[in-house]
Design a protein around this motif. Structure first.
Motif, mmCIF file in Angstrom:
data_model
loop_
_atom_site.group_PDB
_atom_site.id
_atom_site.type_symbol
_atom_site.label_atom_id
_atom_site.label_comp_id
_atom_site.label_asym_id
_atom_site.label_seq_id
_atom_site.Cartn_x
_atom_site.Cartn_y
_atom_site.Cartn_z
ATOM 1 N N VAL A 72 11.300 -94.987 -19.792
ATOM 2 C CA VAL A 72 10.485 -95.330 -18.620
ATOM 3 C C VAL A 72 9.263 -94.415 -18.522
ATOM 4 C CG1 VAL A 72 10.478 -95.258 -16.085
ATOM 5 C CG2 VAL A 72 12.354 -96.368 -17.286
ATOM 6 N N ILE A 73 9.476 -93.126 -18.751
ATOM 7 C CA ILE A 73 8.355 -92.170 -18.673
ATOM 8 C C ILE A 73 7.324 -92.468 -19.762
ATOM 9 C CG2 ILE A 73 7.733 -89.735 -18.994
ATOM 10 C CD1 ILE A 73 10.412 -89.034 -17.592
ATOM 11 N N HIS B 20 17.912 -83.189 -20.524
ATOM 12 C CA HIS B 20 16.568 -83.680 -20.206
ATOM 13 C C HIS B 20 16.417 -83.883 -18.700
ATOM 14 C CE1 HIS B 20 13.465 -87.147 -20.353
ATOM 15 N NE2 HIS B 20 12.837 -86.003 -20.277
ATOM 16 N N GLU C 131 21.319 -93.624 -14.212
ATOM 17 C CA GLU C 131 21.739 -93.198 -15.550
ATOM 18 C C GLU C 131 22.593 -91.931 -15.519
ATOM 19 O OE1 GLU C 131 19.510 -93.651 -19.771
ATOM 20 O OE2 GLU C 131 18.563 -92.233 -18.413
ATOM 21 N N PHE D 7 5.757 -95.710 -9.690
ATOM 22 C CA PHE D 7 6.263 -95.016 -10.877
ATOM 23 C C PHE D 7 7.291 -93.960 -10.474
ATOM 24 C CE2 PHE D 7 5.041 -91.776 -14.377
ATOM 25 C CZ PHE D 7 6.115 -92.169 -15.167
ATOM 26 N N LEU E 34 3.966 -85.962 -12.685
ATOM 27 C CA LEU E 34 3.899 -87.044 -13.662
ATOM 28 C C LEU E 34 3.433 -88.342 -13.000
ATOM 29 C CD1 LEU E 34 4.691 -87.344 -16.701
ATOM 30 C CD2 LEU E 34 6.840 -88.317 -15.903
ATOM 31 N N LEU F 77 13.894 -82.346 -15.971
ATOM 32 C CA LEU F 77 13.081 -83.222 -15.109
ATOM 33 C C LEU F 77 13.166 -82.769 -13.651
ATOM 34 C CD1 LEU F 77 13.881 -86.841 -16.421
ATOM 35 C CD2 LEU F 77 11.684 -85.669 -16.503
ATOM 36 N N ARG G 299 10.428 -95.539 -9.653
ATOM 37 C CA ARG G 299 11.059 -96.109 -10.852
ATOM 38 C C ARG G 299 11.829 -95.017 -11.607
ATOM 39 N NH1 ARG G 299 7.858 -98.497 -15.926
ATOM 40 N NH2 ARG G 299 9.604 -99.411 -17.051
ATOM 41 N N ILE G 300 11.186 -93.856 -11.776
ATOM 42 C CA ILE G 300 11.867 -92.756 -12.478
ATOM 43 C C ILE G 300 13.119 -92.333 -11.712
ATOM 44 C CG2 ILE G 300 11.706 -90.361 -13.276
ATOM 45 C CD1 ILE G 300 8.733 -90.663 -13.538
ATOM 46 N N SER H 216 13.760 -91.494 -20.431
ATOM 47 C CA SER H 216 12.677 -91.163 -21.367
ATOM 48 C C SER H 216 11.818 -92.384 -21.672
ATOM 49 C CB SER H 216 13.255 -90.644 -22.687
ATOM 50 O OG SER H 216 13.937 -89.451 -22.479
ATOM 51 N N ASP I 148 6.875 -95.268 -21.382
ATOM 52 C CA ASP I 148 6.297 -96.584 -21.088
ATOM 53 C C ASP I 148 5.111 -96.418 -20.127
ATOM 54 O OD1 ASP I 148 5.705 -99.063 -20.057
ATOM 55 O OD2 ASP I 148 7.761 -99.732 -19.884
ATOM 56 N N GLN I 149 5.329 -95.679 -19.046
ATOM 57 C CA GLN I 149 4.270 -95.495 -18.054
ATOM 58 C C GLN I 149 3.071 -94.755 -18.653
ATOM 59 O OE1 GLN I 149 3.704 -96.528 -15.002
ATOM 60 N NE2 GLN I 149 1.861 -95.262 -14.699
ATOM 61 N N VAL J 72 15.953 -94.844 -12.002
ATOM 62 C CA VAL J 72 16.642 -94.801 -13.303
ATOM 63 C C VAL J 72 17.502 -93.538 -13.400
ATOM 64 C CG1 VAL J 72 16.320 -94.649 -15.803
ATOM 65 C CG2 VAL J 72 14.875 -96.162 -14.468
ATOM 66 N N ARG K 169 1.802 -85.409 -19.508
ATOM 67 C CA ARG K 169 0.770 -86.424 -19.753
ATOM 68 C C ARG K 169 -0.262 -85.915 -20.775
ATOM 69 N NH1 ARG K 169 0.239 -87.651 -15.108
ATOM 70 N NH2 ARG K 169 0.627 -89.853 -14.894
#
Lengths: 238, 109
Positions: free
Chosen positions: A14-15, B58, B29, B18, B11, B62, B21-22, A12, A17-18, B25, A103
């Motif tokens: 990271v999302i 969550h 995680e 990005f 997203l 996603l 990166r998601i 969460s 933040d972006q 993680v 977004r």
């Protein structure tokens, strides 16, 4: 506008933040994985907006809100919809985002926060705050079309002067077109006290009291006979 | 219950860094949360298990798993009431998610 994120889930953070980085005029200052560290940070820093996760182990988002004396605007984030009603019971909560956050939805929430901020900044002719919160730590005064920020705890005293008031701070004096009554609405009750129809003083700046006068910094302020008993009650007399 | 990357790609909006990166993680995680969930079940700490299932919920959304989201939400509610009849179904969901994420290469690996 400055913001922080409080969410124990890294995904969460990271999302958010972006998405925050894509918004002009929004500076993400810090992201925290727990509320305790965020409270320590907020004790030392002023922030305009918090993205706050409701579900966190040990210390929930609602617990967090209740610890803040003067909370900034808060946008709650959660995977559940059922907390929406409870969320809006808190005056500082301006929006509620259900994860996964889109977004567009986040941008709308930030826009809402910005509109609150701009209303606060230009709402008055002399003082900025237009909301009912009377315990603000900061005050904006309008001098020559410039909004100057004053930390209220730096104010020694405020003196009425015709259609103006003189705000005397530790660093500087300001002459503002306003009244004592208007500025009283914007100041916290503690430590300010109106000792005379023409003077509001910061009780924490008193040097000494003699008869019917108070010495504050280099100023001598009269004490009204009717205000004296209440003043005495508010002092920590030995 | 088939996972997909629709939400993550939407997203990321073409931003491969990005997106990676998601996913990076998520891949790191999720196993930590699964371990925490199983440990809390083994120690009969259902409140903690519910908290971890909430976090996993969550990640289920996603990955675009609508049926999985409902199962996870129901299991979370059940755990808060001290029951775990949906545990096997939830374990099946975790296996699907883990297999899917392991099949994705990210530049961070």
């Amino acid at each position: 506008m400055t913001c922080i994120i409080i969410d124990d889930e890294e995904t969460s953070r990271v999302i958010l933040d972006q998405l925050c980085s894509e918004i002009e005029d929004l500076d993400l200052i810090e992201a925290f994985d727990n509320a305790i560290e965020a409270i320590k940070f907020l004790n030392k820093n002023d922030i305009d907006l918090i993205f706050l996760d409701i579900h966190m182990p040990g210390f929930s988002g609602f617990d967090f809100i209740q610890t803040l004396k003067n909370p900034p605007k808060i946008v709650l984030t959660t995977s559940d919809k059922e907390f929406a009603l409870e969320a809006f019971e808190y005056e500082s909560v301006i929006d509620y985002l259900v994860k996964p956050i889109s977004r567009d939805r986040l941008f709308k929430a930030v826009q809402k926060a910005k509109s609150f901020q701009s209303t606060k900044a230009v709402g008055g002719t002399s003082e900025s705050s237009d909301n009912s919160t009377t315990s603000s730590k900061t005050l904006y005064i309008n001098i020559d079309r410039t909004l100057i920020k004053i930390e209220t705890d730096t104010i020694n005293l405020i003196e009425a002067d015709g259609d103006y008031i003189n705000i005397k701070t530790q660093e500087k004096d300001y002459r503002v077109h306003s009244t004592l009554r208007k500025i009283t609405e914007k100041l916290p009750d503690d430590p300010f006290f109106q000792v005379h129809r023409s003077y509001i003083i910061n009780l924490s700046r008193i040097i000494d009291i003699q008869d019917n006068t108070i010495l504050i910094a280099k100023s001598v302020v009269p004490i009204s006979r009717t205000k004296r008993p209440e003043l005495m009650r508010r002092l920590n007399l030995l | 219950m088939k996972p997909n990357l629709n939400y993550i790609k939407q997203l990321a909006n073409g931003n491969a860094t990005f997106e990676n990166r998601i996913l990076g993680v998520l891949k790191r995680e999720l196993p930590e949360e699964i371990d925490g969930f199983r440990n809390s079940i083994n120690s009969l700490d259902y409140a903690l298990a519910a908290m971890l299932v909430h976090k996993i919920k969550h990640k289920v959304s996603l990955l675009g798993m609508e049926d999985g989201y409902k199962l996870t939400a129901d299991f979370e509610d059940e755990l808060r009431e001290g029951a775990k009849s949906l545990q096997d179904d939830f374990e099946g969901l975790l296996k699907i998610m883990t297999t899917f994420l392991n099949s994705i290469n990210t530049e961070t690996e």
